[in-house]
Design a protein around this motif. Structure first.
Motif, PDB file in Angstrom:
ATOM      1  N   THR A 333     -14.008  11.080  47.528  1.00 20.86           N
ATOM      2  CA  THR A 333     -15.295  10.879  46.862  1.00 20.86           C
ATOM      3  C   THR A 333     -15.195   9.688  45.928  1.00 20.86           C
ATOM      4  O   THR A 333     -14.452   9.719  44.936  1.00 20.86           O
ATOM      5  N   SER A 334     -15.928   8.636  46.250  1.00 16.69           N
ATOM      6  CA  SER A 334     -15.833   7.410  45.448  1.00 16.69           C
ATOM      7  C   SER A 334     -16.603   7.516  44.140  1.00 16.69           C
ATOM      8  O   SER A 334     -16.208   6.963  43.117  1.00 16.69           O
ATOM      9  N   ARG A 335     -17.739   8.239  44.179  1.00 14.83           N
ATOM     10  CA  ARG A 335     -18.562   8.367  42.971  1.00 14.83           C
ATOM     11  C   ARG A 335     -18.499   9.807  42.461  1.00 14.83           C
ATOM     12  O   ARG A 335     -19.298  10.652  42.835  1.00 14.83           O
ATOM     13  N   LYS A 336     -17.532  10.044  41.606  1.00 16.39           N
ATOM     14  CA  LYS A 336     -17.353  11.378  41.035  1.00 16.39           C
ATOM     15  C   LYS A 336     -18.136  11.479  39.732  1.00 16.39           C
ATOM     16  O   LYS A 336     -18.313  10.485  39.025  1.00 16.39           O
ATOM     17  N   ASP A 337     -18.581  12.693  39.397  1.00 20.02           N
ATOM     18  CA  ASP A 337     -19.117  12.939  38.067  1.00 20.02           C
ATOM     19  C   ASP A 337     -18.265  14.021  37.410  1.00 20.02           C
ATOM     20  O   ASP A 337     -17.308  14.521  38.005  1.00 20.02           O
ATOM     21  N   ILE A 338     -18.596  14.407  36.198  1.00 25.04           N
ATOM     22  CA  ILE A 338     -17.763  15.354  35.464  1.00 25.04           C
ATOM     23  C   ILE A 338     -17.680  16.695  36.181  1.00 25.04           C
ATOM     24  O   ILE A 338     -16.637  17.361  36.155  1.00 25.04           O
ATOM     25  N   SER A 339     -18.759  17.091  36.881  1.00 20.54           N
ATOM     26  CA  SER A 339     -18.734  18.374  37.587  1.00 20.54           C
ATOM     27  C   SER A 339     -17.751  18.344  38.755  1.00 20.54           C
ATOM     28  O   SER A 339     -17.134  19.361  39.081  1.00 20.54           O
ATOM     29  N   SER A 362      -5.470  14.523  33.324  1.00 19.06           N
ATOM     30  CA  SER A 362      -5.017  13.251  32.742  1.00 19.06           C
ATOM     31  C   SER A 362      -5.664  12.062  33.449  1.00 19.06           C
ATOM     32  O   SER A 362      -6.084  11.088  32.816  1.00 19.06           O
ATOM     33  N   GLU A 363      -5.777  12.146  34.781  1.00 19.11           N
ATOM     34  CA  GLU A 363      -6.419  11.076  35.555  1.00 19.11           C
ATOM     35  C   GLU A 363      -7.894  10.947  35.170  1.00 19.11           C
ATOM     36  O   GLU A 363      -8.440   9.843  35.103  1.00 19.11           O
ATOM     37  N   MET A 364      -8.525  12.077  34.908  1.00 19.33           N
ATOM     38  CA  MET A 364      -9.924  12.081  34.511  1.00 19.33           C
ATOM     39  C   MET A 364     -10.119  11.319  33.199  1.00 19.33           C
ATOM     40  O   MET A 364     -11.051  10.513  33.057  1.00 19.33           O
ATOM     41  N   LEU A 365      -9.224  11.560  32.234  1.00 26.93           N
ATOM     42  CA  LEU A 365      -9.303  10.857  30.953  1.00 26.93           C
ATOM     43  C   LEU A 365      -9.070   9.366  31.132  1.00 26.93           C
ATOM     44  O   LEU A 365      -9.762   8.535  30.520  1.00 26.93           O
ATOM     45  N   VAL A 366      -8.116   9.000  31.988  1.00 30.06           N
ATOM     46  CA  VAL A 366      -7.823   7.581  32.249  1.00 30.06           C
ATOM     47  C   VAL A 366      -9.036   6.891  32.870  1.00 30.06           C
ATOM     48  O   VAL A 366      -9.332   5.728  32.570  1.00 30.06           O
ATOM     49  N   ASP A 367      -9.766   7.634  33.734  1.00 29.51           N
ATOM     50  CA  ASP A 367     -10.958   7.068  34.383  1.00 29.51           C
ATOM     51  C   ASP A 367     -12.163   7.004  33.460  1.00 29.51           C
ATOM     52  O   ASP A 367     -13.244   6.564  33.868  1.00 29.51           O
ATOM     53  N   GLY A 368     -11.997   7.458  32.219  1.00 29.82           N
ATOM     54  CA  GLY A 368     -13.069   7.313  31.230  1.00 29.82           C
ATOM     55  C   GLY A 368     -14.065   8.449  31.170  1.00 29.82           C
ATOM     56  O   GLY A 368     -15.123   8.304  30.548  1.00 29.82           O
ATOM     57  N   PHE A 369     -13.765   9.587  31.793  1.00 31.10           N
ATOM     58  CA  PHE A 369     -14.666  10.737  31.743  1.00 31.10           C
ATOM     59  C   PHE A 369     -14.351  11.591  30.518  1.00 31.10           C
ATOM     60  O   PHE A 369     -13.181  11.885  30.240  1.00 31.10           O
ATOM     61  N   GLU A 370     -15.383  11.992  29.790  1.00 31.45           N
ATOM     62  CA  GLU A 370     -15.209  12.831  28.613  1.00 31.45           C
ATOM     63  C   GLU A 370     -15.268  14.298  29.027  1.00 31.45           C
ATOM     64  O   GLU A 370     -16.270  14.746  29.596  1.00 31.45           O
TER      65      GLU A 370
END
Length: 532
Positions: A333-339, A362-370
């Motif tokens: 999935t190229s366009r992920k959201d927080i859900s 950790s990857e989520m935080l690196v990708d800029g997702f809060e």
């Protein structure tokens, strides 16, 4: 468009209307300024409309509007309509007053339609009455579109008698006029009144029927919704989605799948909303083969897998035991959201793969997702299931001190479960005393289960008494306490706990399980002798 341009319209206007991003729109804006088209009312209005609707940038649209020296009614209406359809409809009224103070521009029927719609969204009865008086004064009181919006405004504010009076006095009412009141009844949960009006309507369109289905669904009357659904002479995808949503909200997931099959047989093409609901049902009942069929349908029809659809697929595969497939969907999935991130972390947690869940976090935080509350429920649950005590304590502290998220009952429950697994019962009990809601049976039951596992009879009896104070009919408190006594070989106490249950008339809720056979989901109850 030829009415505005004597020659074929400039190509830049087509480019403007096809813009899907702010950067493209800025290019169009620059070209329109450079070629002096900005002073043409139609070109300026197209620029504003595209900014407000296609790129969802009302602030940019408004900045364009403020730079037009003498906006006409067409440009005013474009901006007022954008605000009326936005989350901030009050600015439509601000522009309306600005338009009146202009003394050069005269509001027309389109202006009043959008302004009254804004009043309806705000449930601004007094403002709506003033606008109503003004439109009568300028002679637009009989316009059918304006009257329909007025009917909806009064009904939306709860003034159904005035709304019905307007309807009855209309020389040429249409189905939209009736729907204006019907939709307000439904939005306010007045389903019985909606049904009475629906039965009175001489003409109905698909929207009328859909309002009734949604109305019954919103109050949990699924059978009544299905009755209306079955009576419909013609159904569209919205009708099917409304009924599928009703079954999903009522936890009737088998009915979701059955209805989806009927939808296919009726040759109604499902949309993303349908597919998300069906995938959710597949996950809840473990219908893997049907979930795979939906995934194959998505691939066959080249539907973009992102956002809610990606989340639903990840969730379905996780709950059906295919975590590898869930990870494959997630990574593709190229366009992920927080859900989407939350769904894969939850899936890894369910499968006890805590280290991997923390890696994804950790990857989520690196990708800029809060991360949000849901994220940390899944992260803490992953730590608990995998027995990661140090990491769980760190995440609980990180949630509060770094991300400013106040713990909820779910977060406390995960931490109590984690501490309980390591026998840290006193620490778990102390943590529970910091909870904002002291009456939280589910968390106390978690601690009671830990007491059973570690043989702490004294604490178990104290917590059981606490649970019975909260709910004297709680069978789990008796069952858990009985299990604690049994684990210690205290059979007399076991018999005493069961005797108290019988005396109180309390029965343990039977467990249930589901299995999919040949695409059909069957439910079994514990102690059930046979199944059809």
């Amino acid at each position: 468009m030829s009415a505005y341009f004597p020659h074929p319209p400039p190509p830049i206007l087509s480019f403007t209307e096809m813009s899907t991003s702010i950067s493209e729109l800025r290019q169009a804006h620059a070209h329109i300024l450079k070629t002096a088209l900005f002073h043409h009312p139609f070109a300026a209005s197209r620029l504003i409309a595209t900014a407000a609707t296609t790129t969802n940038s009302l602030s940019y649209a408004h900045s364009i509007f403020t730079r037009i020296p003498n906006p006409n009614s067409y440009i005013y209406n474009t901006m007022i309509r954008a605000y009326a359809n936005s989350p901030t409809p009050e600015f439509a009224l601000v522009l309306y007053h600005q338009m009146l103070n202009d003394h050069v521009v005269v509001p027309d029927n389109y202006t009043f339609t959008f302004v009254v719609k804004a009043c309806a969204s705000l449930r601004g009865l007094e403002e709506g009455k003033q606008v109503h008086c003004h439109l009568i004064k300028v002679g637009i009181g009989s316009d059918v579109f304006v009257t329909n919006t007025l009917i909806h405004m009064y009904a939306n504010c709860g003034y159904f008698k005035i709304a019905r009076g307007l309807l009855d006095r209309m020389p040429e009412r249409d189905v939209i006029s009736w729907n204006a009141i019907l939709s307000a009844y439904v939005e306010m949960g007045l389903v019985d009144l909606a049904r009475g009006l629906f039965d009175e309507m001489l003409e109905r369109n698909v929207e009328s029927w859909n309002f009734m289905i949604s109305g019954y669904v919103s109050v949990g009357s699924v059978q009544e919704a299905r009755s209306v659904f079955d009576e419909m002479p013609m159904k569209n995808v919205v009708s099917w989605n409304a009924m599928i949503t009703g079954y999903a909200h009522a936890n009737c997931f088998g009915d979701v799948l059955t209805l989806f099959e009927k939808m296919q047989n009726a040759n109604i093409k499902p949309d993303n909303f349908t597919l998300v609901n069906v995938l959710s049902a597949c996950g809840r009942v473990g219908a893997l083969s049907q979930g795979k069929w939906v995934h194959a349908y998505v691939d066959k029809n080249e539907i973009d897998v992102d956002g809610f659809l990606a989340t639903a697929l990840v969730d379905m595969y996780s709950k059906c035991g295919c975590i590898e497939k869930a990870l494959e969907v997630f990574h593709n999935t190229s366009r992920k959201d927080i859900s989407t991130w939350n769904s894969i972390i939850a899936g890894l947690s369910i499968h006890g793969i805590g280290e991997h869940a923390l890696q994804i976090f950790s990857e989520m935080l690196v990708d800029g997702f809060e991360p949000n509350e849901v994220t940390f429920v899944s992260v803490l649950s992953a730590c608990s299931r995998a027995g990661l005590l140090k990491e769980g304590r760190k995440m609980f502290d990180l949630m509060v001190s770094v991300h400013g998220i106040q713990p909820t009952i779910e977060h406390y429950g995960c931490m109590v479960d984690l501490l309980g697994r390591f026998g840290l019962l006193k620490e778990a009990e102390e943590l529970m005393r910091t909870m904002p809601i002291k009456e939280a049976p589910v968390v106390w039951e978690t601690l009671l289960g830990a007491c059973r596992n570690h043989g702490n009879v004294e604490m178990a009896e104290r917590i059981a008494r606490k649970l019975l104070e909260l709910d004297p009919q709680d069978s789990s408190a008796y069952v858990q306490l009985s299990n604690v006594h049994a684990s210690m070989g205290r059979w007399n106490d076991v018999m005493e706990a069961r005797k108290k249950m019988r005396a109180q008339g309390i029965r343990k809720e039977p467990g249930c399980s589901m299995i999919e056979v040949d695409g059909i989901v069957h439910e079994f109850l514990a102690g059930e002798g046979m199944h059809s």
